[in-house]
Design a protein around this motif. Structure first.
Motif, PDB file in Angstrom:
ATOM      1  N   VAL B 541       0.913  -1.222   0.078  1.00  0.00           N
ATOM      2  CA  VAL B 541      -0.047  -0.137   0.107  1.00  0.00           C
ATOM      3  C   VAL B 541       0.891   1.189  -0.144  1.00  0.00           C
ATOM      4  O   VAL B 541       0.564   2.124  -0.711  1.00  0.00           O
ATOM      5  CB  VAL B 541      -0.863  -0.206   1.208  1.00  0.00           C
ATOM      6  N   VAL B 542       1.893   1.374   0.800  1.00  0.00           N
ATOM      7  CA  VAL B 542       2.707   2.253   0.976  1.00  0.00           C
ATOM      8  C   VAL B 542       3.664   2.650  -0.583  1.00  0.00           C
ATOM      9  O   VAL B 542       3.532   3.659  -0.895  1.00  0.00           O
ATOM     10  CB  VAL B 542       3.677   2.178   2.108  1.00  0.00           C
ATOM     11  N   GLU B 543       3.896   1.536  -1.159  1.00  0.00           N
ATOM     12  CA  GLU B 543       4.415   1.615  -2.419  1.00  0.00           C
ATOM     13  C   GLU B 543       3.336   2.303  -3.461  1.00  0.00           C
ATOM     14  O   GLU B 543       3.919   3.081  -4.188  1.00  0.00           O
ATOM     15  CB  GLU B 543       5.009   0.181  -3.088  1.00  0.00           C
ATOM     16  N   SER B 544       2.207   1.924  -3.476  1.00  0.00           N
ATOM     17  CA  SER B 544       1.405   2.289  -4.359  1.00  0.00           C
ATOM     18  C   SER B 544       1.002   3.724  -4.047  1.00  0.00           C
ATOM     19  O   SER B 544       0.667   4.548  -4.998  1.00  0.00           O
ATOM     20  CB  SER B 544      -0.188   1.668  -4.022  1.00  0.00           C
ATOM     21  N   ILE B 545       1.112   4.277  -2.785  1.00  0.00           N
ATOM     22  CA  ILE B 545       0.927   5.873  -2.373  1.00  0.00           C
ATOM     23  C   ILE B 545       1.972   6.401  -3.033  1.00  0.00           C
ATOM     24  O   ILE B 545       1.742   7.672  -3.662  1.00  0.00           O
ATOM     25  CB  ILE B 545       0.719   5.979  -0.923  1.00  0.00           C
ATOM     26  N   GLU B 546       3.243   5.969  -2.857  1.00  0.00           N
ATOM     27  CA  GLU B 546       4.312   6.490  -3.295  1.00  0.00           C
ATOM     28  C   GLU B 546       4.204   6.895  -5.015  1.00  0.00           C
ATOM     29  O   GLU B 546       4.502   7.766  -5.647  1.00  0.00           O
ATOM     30  CB  GLU B 546       5.721   5.817  -2.990  1.00  0.00           C
ATOM     31  N   LYS B 547       3.697   5.833  -5.542  1.00  0.00           N
ATOM     32  CA  LYS B 547       3.610   5.756  -6.888  1.00  0.00           C
ATOM     33  C   LYS B 547       2.674   6.755  -7.398  1.00  0.00           C
ATOM     34  O   LYS B 547       2.372   7.106  -8.619  1.00  0.00           O
ATOM     35  CB  LYS B 547       3.435   4.390  -7.787  1.00  0.00           C
ATOM     36  N   GLY B 548       1.652   7.003  -6.543  1.00  0.00           N
ATOM     37  CA  GLY B 548       0.483   7.859  -6.864  1.00  0.00           C
ATOM     38  C   GLY B 548      -0.664   7.263  -7.316  1.00  0.00           C
ATOM     39  O   GLY B 548      -1.583   7.834  -7.771  1.00  0.00           O
ATOM     40  N   SER B 549      -0.769   5.790  -7.512  1.00  0.00           N
ATOM     41  CA  SER B 549      -1.927   5.125  -7.771  1.00  0.00           C
ATOM     42  C   SER B 549      -2.961   5.340  -6.845  1.00  0.00           C
ATOM     43  O   SER B 549      -4.084   4.771  -6.963  1.00  0.00           O
ATOM     44  CB  SER B 549      -1.583   3.752  -8.233  1.00  0.00           C
ATOM     45  N   VAL B 550      -2.498   5.238  -5.275  1.00  0.00           N
ATOM     46  CA  VAL B 550      -3.483   5.319  -4.408  1.00  0.00           C
ATOM     47  C   VAL B 550      -3.501   6.825  -3.892  1.00  0.00           C
ATOM     48  O   VAL B 550      -2.347   7.421  -3.632  1.00  0.00           O
ATOM     49  CB  VAL B 550      -3.058   4.226  -3.174  1.00  0.00           C
ATOM     50  N   LYS B 551      -4.742   7.323  -3.798  1.00  0.00           N
ATOM     51  CA  LYS B 551      -4.870   8.680  -3.317  1.00  0.00           C
ATOM     52  C   LYS B 551      -5.538   8.768  -1.835  1.00  0.00           C
ATOM     53  O   LYS B 551      -5.373   9.685  -1.290  1.00  0.00           O
ATOM     54  CB  LYS B 551      -5.657   9.576  -4.373  1.00  0.00           C
ATOM     55  N   GLY B 552      -6.388   7.647  -1.555  1.00  0.00           N
ATOM     56  CA  GLY B 552      -7.099   7.616  -0.200  1.00  0.00           C
ATOM     57  C   GLY B 552      -6.808   6.571   0.440  1.00  0.00           C
ATOM     58  O   GLY B 552      -6.471   5.543  -0.255  1.00  0.00           O
ATOM     59  N   LEU B 553      -6.633   6.544   1.871  1.00  0.00           N
ATOM     60  CA  LEU B 553      -6.375   5.534   2.694  1.00  0.00           C
ATOM     61  C   LEU B 553      -7.266   5.572   3.751  1.00  0.00           C
ATOM     62  O   LEU B 553      -7.768   6.522   4.390  1.00  0.00           O
ATOM     63  CB  LEU B 553      -5.047   5.615   3.286  1.00  0.00           C
ATOM     64  N   MET B 554      -8.055   4.408   3.756  1.00  0.00           N
ATOM     65  CA  MET B 554      -9.119   4.108   5.105  1.00  0.00           C
ATOM     66  C   MET B 554      -8.493   3.132   6.176  1.00  0.00           C
ATOM     67  O   MET B 554      -8.137   2.015   5.606  1.00  0.00           O
ATOM     68  CB  MET B 554     -10.121   3.784   4.477  1.00  0.00           C
ATOM     69  N   LEU B 555      -8.355   3.538   7.442  1.00  0.00           N
ATOM     70  CA  LEU B 555      -7.591   2.746   8.373  1.00  0.00           C
ATOM     71  C   LEU B 555      -8.755   2.283   9.303  1.00  0.00           C
ATOM     72  O   LEU B 555      -9.543   3.202   9.858  1.00  0.00           O
ATOM     73  CB  LEU B 555      -6.444   3.381   9.267  1.00  0.00           C
ATOM     74  N   VAL B 556      -9.067   1.089   9.463  1.00  0.00           N
ATOM     75  CA  VAL B 556     -10.203   0.540  10.509  1.00  0.00           C
ATOM     76  C   VAL B 556      -9.448  -0.240  11.518  1.00  0.00           C
ATOM     77  O   VAL B 556      -8.905  -1.273  11.214  1.00  0.00           O
ATOM     78  CB  VAL B 556     -11.221  -0.505   9.558  1.00  0.00           C
ATOM     79  N   GLU B 557      -9.467   0.531  12.600  1.00  0.00           N
ATOM     80  CA  GLU B 557      -8.873  -0.002  13.819  1.00  0.00           C
ATOM     81  C   GLU B 557      -7.531  -0.390  13.623  1.00  0.00           C
ATOM     82  O   GLU B 557      -6.974  -1.629  14.255  1.00  0.00           O
ATOM     83  CB  GLU B 557      -9.651  -1.057  14.555  1.00  0.00           C
ATOM     84  N   SER B 558      -6.584   0.364  12.805  1.00  0.00           N
ATOM     85  CA  SER B 558      -5.193  -0.093  12.480  1.00  0.00           C
ATOM     86  C   SER B 558      -4.313   1.147  12.823  1.00  0.00           C
ATOM     87  O   SER B 558      -4.798   2.286  12.443  1.00  0.00           O
ATOM     88  CB  SER B 558      -5.123  -0.675  11.203  1.00  0.00           C
ATOM     89  N   ASP B 559      -3.114   0.694  13.254  1.00  0.00           N
ATOM     90  CA  ASP B 559      -2.294   2.089  13.478  1.00  0.00           C
ATOM     91  C   ASP B 559      -0.724   1.473  12.991  1.00  0.00           C
ATOM     92  O   ASP B 559      -0.207   0.885  13.681  1.00  0.00           O
ATOM     93  CB  ASP B 559      -2.165   2.325  15.291  1.00  0.00           C
ATOM     94  N   PRO B 560      -0.822   1.583  11.820  1.00  0.00           N
ATOM     95  CA  PRO B 560       0.560   1.224  10.923  1.00  0.00           C
ATOM     96  C   PRO B 560       1.733   1.913  11.457  1.00  0.00           C
ATOM     97  O   PRO B 560       2.890   1.507  11.419  1.00  0.00           O
ATOM     98  CB  PRO B 560       0.180   1.574   9.662  1.00  0.00           C
ATOM     99  N   PHE B 561       1.555   3.177  12.208  1.00  0.00           N
ATOM    100  CA  PHE B 561       2.639   3.736  12.560  1.00  0.00           C
ATOM    101  C   PHE B 561       3.504   3.059  13.761  1.00  0.00           C
ATOM    102  O   PHE B 561       4.664   3.237  14.107  1.00  0.00           O
ATOM    103  CB  PHE B 561       2.244   5.358  13.161  1.00  0.00           C
ATOM    104  N   ARG B 562       2.517   2.095  14.319  1.00  0.00           N
ATOM    105  CA  ARG B 562       3.098   1.418  15.547  1.00  0.00           C
ATOM    106  C   ARG B 562       4.012   0.330  14.836  1.00  0.00           C
ATOM    107  O   ARG B 562       5.024  -0.051  15.529  1.00  0.00           O
ATOM    108  CB  ARG B 562       2.134   0.943  16.450  1.00  0.00           C
ATOM    109  N   SER B 563       3.567  -0.406  13.808  1.00  0.00           N
ATOM    110  CA  SER B 563       3.992  -1.593  13.417  1.00  0.00           C
ATOM    111  C   SER B 563       4.840  -1.376  12.288  1.00  0.00           C
ATOM    112  O   SER B 563       5.749  -2.253  11.818  1.00  0.00           O
ATOM    113  CB  SER B 563       3.020  -2.625  13.144  1.00  0.00           C
ATOM    114  N   PHE B 564       4.722  -0.519  11.416  1.00  0.00           N
ATOM    115  CA  PHE B 564       5.232  -0.509   9.930  1.00  0.00           C
ATOM    116  C   PHE B 564       7.068  -0.216  10.498  1.00  0.00           C
ATOM    117  O   PHE B 564       7.239   0.639  11.187  1.00  0.00           O
ATOM    118  CB  PHE B 564       4.742   0.856   9.299  1.00  0.00           C
TER     119      PHE B 564
END
Lengths: 150, 834
Positions: B541-564
């Motif tokens: 997902v992070v790669e897709s955001i960097e490439k620009g193909s993903v513009k929106g991100l929805m987190l459902v009870e997830s905190d990637p900042f903790r685990s990424f």
């Protein structure tokens, strides 16, 4: 107690956990009581949790966590001695020495304890001083009994 | 089997059953203080006396110490026995203080109940009561020794059942004292159980002290979600606040006990900073308004960039309902499926484990207790899933051999064989053991694939000291009648879950019976792996955001900042987003950055289900209705008497319902509309995933059901020919960084608990003596560890129970370790400095 002395006692029993009572008895014989630092050292050295060492040290009447006097008086309060007035002997000793049961005189001369039967009921009331049994006691005999101990 | 009669009722029980247990099966509860079904009998309290009228034993005897025998006729109501019990209670009450009004146990106290039931009302003994000094036992347990009736339950649990030795019995007879050698925090991570089992108020729950009597609380059955085991618990809530948590008996999962992480980890639900209002950027709005705004933004992005331009991340701490609805949502919208795993490796490992676990191999924790040989691979039970360590200890007490193959300095509260090998060597070490214990003919019978696996697997471990120790272990394994393999999924390689499953199959073929038990990282990792069909990861997902193909991100009870692993990279990616939507109940870093935030409900506020690591679908009821705890808005005083229709701060909704509402707005006309009924969602789940079809969702609290994917379709022995010999690739110039869990301080939810924060240990780096001496480093020195994107400073601990060539560090809350480009991490030796 110096570490080397404790080490020697521990080594004598092969540092087995099952020998903890014998080790504590030897330390008690040497020091007349079980200093806290010594117990902590034994606990670390033998990798036995402190609470277990304490359990043994507080379970047996023969072991003491408090410093003891040079001479130990055990007054018997077992059934037979109780009937024959063992508590009166204890009372007299407490008054003469100025301490309560379980305490040690200020000059470290005596430690007074009570026990529940020493196995010679026919001699009651009985007191044991440093392992010697003194039987058929009365309050009048108490002062004479103590004078030989320095 | 002995047949006996108790109070005129006949019952047949297994040999060795005590009379007190036989009576309990008939529904006759004989009074007891020292007897506990989890701990067994000890005969210390004498209150379970009954009259034996006929049979081999006669007269008043202790029912907990007497084995049920043929021809016994027992009366529990006999006058003599009842009188005996009454006097036992009287003498136990002799020294017990009359402090029930100020004692937290009052109201659910066994001693109180039996004193009343036994009829002892007037005190006859007029002497002084025996008194003690209490101890400070740490953050969790309040000590009040005067109340003790010397039943020995605490010591028996603490030392014999759990295997920790800092709390015990001191002194003798009526002076017996239960406590520690000195004041201090109890060392066992299972210490809270002594509160549950104490029949009176010697040990009471410290964090919930003086918060209410049992009948003041809203109580209900629930689940622990602080690791993957899914222990059963009972919740207590009062004044809109989760107050206390206790163990709930479970036949197959946790038995009678739970760990302290589970018991005191729930405080995230009362967290003062928990976001309870919907937000657009920093402005608080109503939930409906936020949903409307989100719908507009989503429609905009979908129209401009297409349906694949919005990615969703779910999490393994979310319940089945949330995970399923998120998948359903994405499918209906034509989006990419949500992602539940940090890295592709993690996704693959978990999926393989889930795929390989079948009904015959899977064992529950209770079955582990019956194993006579346990082989744990890449698992650190006390730190990853504490209750597993307790189950393994019960096996150990039944004389099982326990072997742990793991690079980390694993500690377990019993004696075990630890083979510390690097992560790359886990598989060859495991197969070498299996090959030593299983004859080739067993593999031959299982077919070509099995034989290939057997023949190509390395037979020997090259490292001499470990190889020598393995000789004795294989001998034991060869004689074992019920071996169980426990396989972790955190630090192992992608193929390890498969190798563990194949090893279990071979063992079963050779020994007739074998078990397999996987450990997973979070409460619903199994559910996530079952539901998600793709092997995508946060990394993709992070790669897709960097490439620009993903513009929106929805987190459902997830905190990637903790685990990424790479904080900087994730932060930059999130900053690029046009829409960053977060649904959560934690005051997480992601929640703070959200463009749009939706408050969701915790496990305690909704009816949910989770799938534990053995594929057991389990259910929880809601404990209370949510809202801001009264203590947090009243500043300690009495709350205002204001009448209103809603619950203050009670806007949170289950994440799946927010998703359903959102979907119903953005869905194009003609598309499926989502209902807010849980049963409707479950019928969708059962339709899409047939393995869930047996889940009896309509019941109020359904019984657990096990769901397993593998039904003979899965390819067995896939790693045949792929396991290379151990110890070959070891480079001497680098150290591999292994990041593990700690009991306290690494699990996401429990790190928000203010009480667990107090018992966390400071993070440190573990190193083997061999590597440390090569680097000239000393124990307890501060060192600097270079990572891809910066450096970390911490204390060094040199331990001889870990693998050389590896350094071990916890994923600790207090450690900003997220400076890693990708796994695995190799650190050049010379780079670690003082």
């Amino acid at each position: 107690m110096e570490a080397s002395k404790i080490d020697r006692i521990v080594r004598q029993y092969g540092a087995r956990e099952s020998a903890i009572l014998a080790i504590l008895q030897d330390i008690q014989a040497e020091e007349k009581y079980l200093p806290r630092e010594t117990l902590e050292y034994v606990s670390q050295k033998m990798r036995i949790p402190m609470v277990h060492v304490f359990r043994i040290a507080t379970f047996y009447n023969a072991l003491s966590l408090k410093p003891r006097g040079r001479h130990k008086i055990d007054v018997c309060l077992g059934t037979a001695c109780h009937v024959r007035g063992g508590d009166k002997i204890l009372d007299k000793l407490e008054r003469d020495l100025g301490i309560s049961v379980g305490e040690t005189t200020k000059d470290k001369r005596f430690t007074l304890e009570s026990v529940h039967c020493v196995g010679c009921c026919s001699l009651g009331p009985v007191a044991v001083i440093d392992g010697d049994v003194h039987g058929r006691l009365s309050q009048e005999k108490v002062p004479g009994l103590l004078k030989d101990f320095k | 089997m002995p047949k006996l009669k108790i109070d005129g009722l006949e019952i047949e029980v297994e040999r060795g059953t005590k009379v007190i247990e036989a009576a309990a099966r008939l529904g006759i509860i004989i009074p007891r203080f020292c007897f506990h079904p989890g701990l067994g009998p000890v005969g210390a309290c004498r209150v379970c006396a009954v009259k034996f009228e006929e049979g081999p034993v006669k007269g008043v005897q202790m029912s907990c110490m007497t084995d049920a025998q043929d021809g016994m006729v027992v009366s529990t109501t006999d006058e003599e026995a009842a009188d005996f019990r009454k006097h036992v209670i009287e003498w136990l009450m002799m020294n017990h203080p009359h402090d029930c009004p100020v004692c937290d146990e009052g109201g659910h106290c066994l001693l109180q109940d039996l004193t009343v039931a036994g009829g002892h009302g007037i005190r006859r003994y007029l002497g002084k009561k025996r008194t003690y000094n209490d101890q400070y036992l740490g953050v969790f347990v309040q000590h009040e020794m005067n109340r003790c009736i010397q039943c020995w339950r605490c010591r028996r649990f603490y030392q014999e059942f759990a295997g920790y030795r800092d709390l015990g019995a001191l002194q003798i007879a009526h002076h017996t004292y239960f406590g520690r050698a000195t004041d201090g925090q109890l060392e066992s991570p299972f210490s809270g159980n002594i509160i549950d089992i104490c029949p009176t108020g010697v040990y009471t729950d410290k964090p919930s002290r003086f918060t209410g009597r049992r009948w003041d609380f809203e109580r209900g059955p629930s689940l622990c979600i602080h690791c993957s085991l899914g222990c059963h618990i009972i919740t207590s809530a009062r004044y809109r606040e989760m107050t206390r948590l206790e163990a709930r008996f479970s036949e197959s999962v946790n038995g009678y006990f739970i760990c302290d992480r589970g018991r005191y980890g729930f405080y995230y639900t009362n967290h003062p900073e928990r976001p309870r209002r919907a937000r657009i950027r920093t402005e608080e709005v109503s939930l409906d308004q936020a949903i409307q705004t989100a719908a507009q933004k989503i429609i905009q992005i979908n129209q401009k960039n297409g349906p694949k331009a919005i990615a969703c991340l779910g999490s393994a701490r979310s319940c089945v309902e949330n995970q399923a609805m998120l998948i359903r949502f994405c499918r209906v919208q034509g989006w990419n499926e949500p992602t539940y795993f940090e890295t592709p490796t993690m996704a693959k490992k978990v999926k393989r484990a889930v795929a390989r676990l079948d009904e015959q191999l899977a064992v529950s924790m209770r079955e582990i207790e019956k194993a006579d040989f346990i082989l744990a691979v890449g698992a650190d039970p006390v730190n990853e899933a504490p209750m597993l360590a307790l189950a393994m200890r019960q096996a150990f007490r039944n004389e099982a051999t326990i072997v742990v193959i793991d690079p980390r300095p694993v500690f377990l509260p019993f004696e075990f064989e630890h083979l510390p090998v690097a992560p790359d060597d886990l598989e060859p070490c495991l197969t070498a053991l299996i090959k030593g214990a299983v004859h080739r003919s067993a593999a031959e019978k299982m077919g070509e694939e099995a034989l290939r696996f057997y023949d190509t697997a390395p037979a020997e471990y090259p490292d001499a000291p470990i190889k020598n120790r393995m000789v004795k272990i294989t001998q034991k394994l060869r004689q074992s009648r019920y071996p169980v393999i426990i396989c972790g999924t955190s630090i192992v390689r992608e193929t390890t879950p498969d190798v563990a499953a194949d090893s279990a199959l071979l063992l079963r073929a050779a020994r007739g019976r074998a078990g397999l038990f996987y450990l997973m990282s979070e409460a619903n990792t199994f559910g996530a792996a079952l539901l998600s069909s793709e092997e995508g990861s946060v990394m993709d997902v992070v790669e897709s955001i960097e490439k620009g193909s993903v513009k929106g991100l929805m987190l459902v009870e997830s905190d990637p900042f903790r685990s990424f692993p790479d904080y900087e990279r994730l932060k930059q990616a999130v900053d690029k987003l046009d829409l960053f939507l977060v649904m959560d109940y934690l005051p997480s870093f992601a929640a703070r950055l959200a463009h749009l935030f939706f408050p969701t409900q915790t496990l305690f506020e909704m009816e949910t289900s989770f799938v534990n690591q053995e594929g057991r679908v389990q259910f929880a009821t809601s404990a209370y209705r949510g809202g801001i705890p009264i203590s947090q808005i009243s500043a300690g005083g009495h709350p205002l008497r204001v009448f209103r229709r809603d619950i203050p701060g009670g806007e949170s909704q289950p994440a799946w319902q927010i998703l359903a509402k959102l979907a119903n707005i953005i869905s194009l006309p003609g598309r499926e509309m989502f209902s807010l009924s849980k049963n409707e969602l479950w019928s969708w789940i059962a339709k899409e995933y047939p393995i869930f079809a047996n889940v009896p969702i309509a019941d109020e609290l359904p019984d657990d059901v096990r769901v397993h994917l593998a039904q003979g379709r899965e390819k067995l022995f896939p790693s045949g020919g792929q396991i290379r010999s151990g110890g070959l690739s070891r480079e001497n110039s680098t150290l591999e960084l292994v990041m593990g869990d700690w009991t306290f301080g690494t699990e996401e939810l429990s790190t928000y608990s203010k009480y667990l924060q107090q018992v966390e240990k400071e993070p440190c780096l573990f190193m083997s003596p061999k590597d440390a001496s090569m680097l000239g480093l000393k124990d307890r020195e501060r060192i600097t560890l270079p990572l891809d994107k910066g450096r970390l400073e911490m204390e060094l601990r040199i331990v001889d129970t870990m693998a050389p060539g590896v350094i071990v560090m916890p994923k600790h809350r207090q450690l900003a370790w997220q400076k890693i480009e990708k796994w695995p991490v190799k650190v050049a030796m010379g780079q670690i400095r003082k």
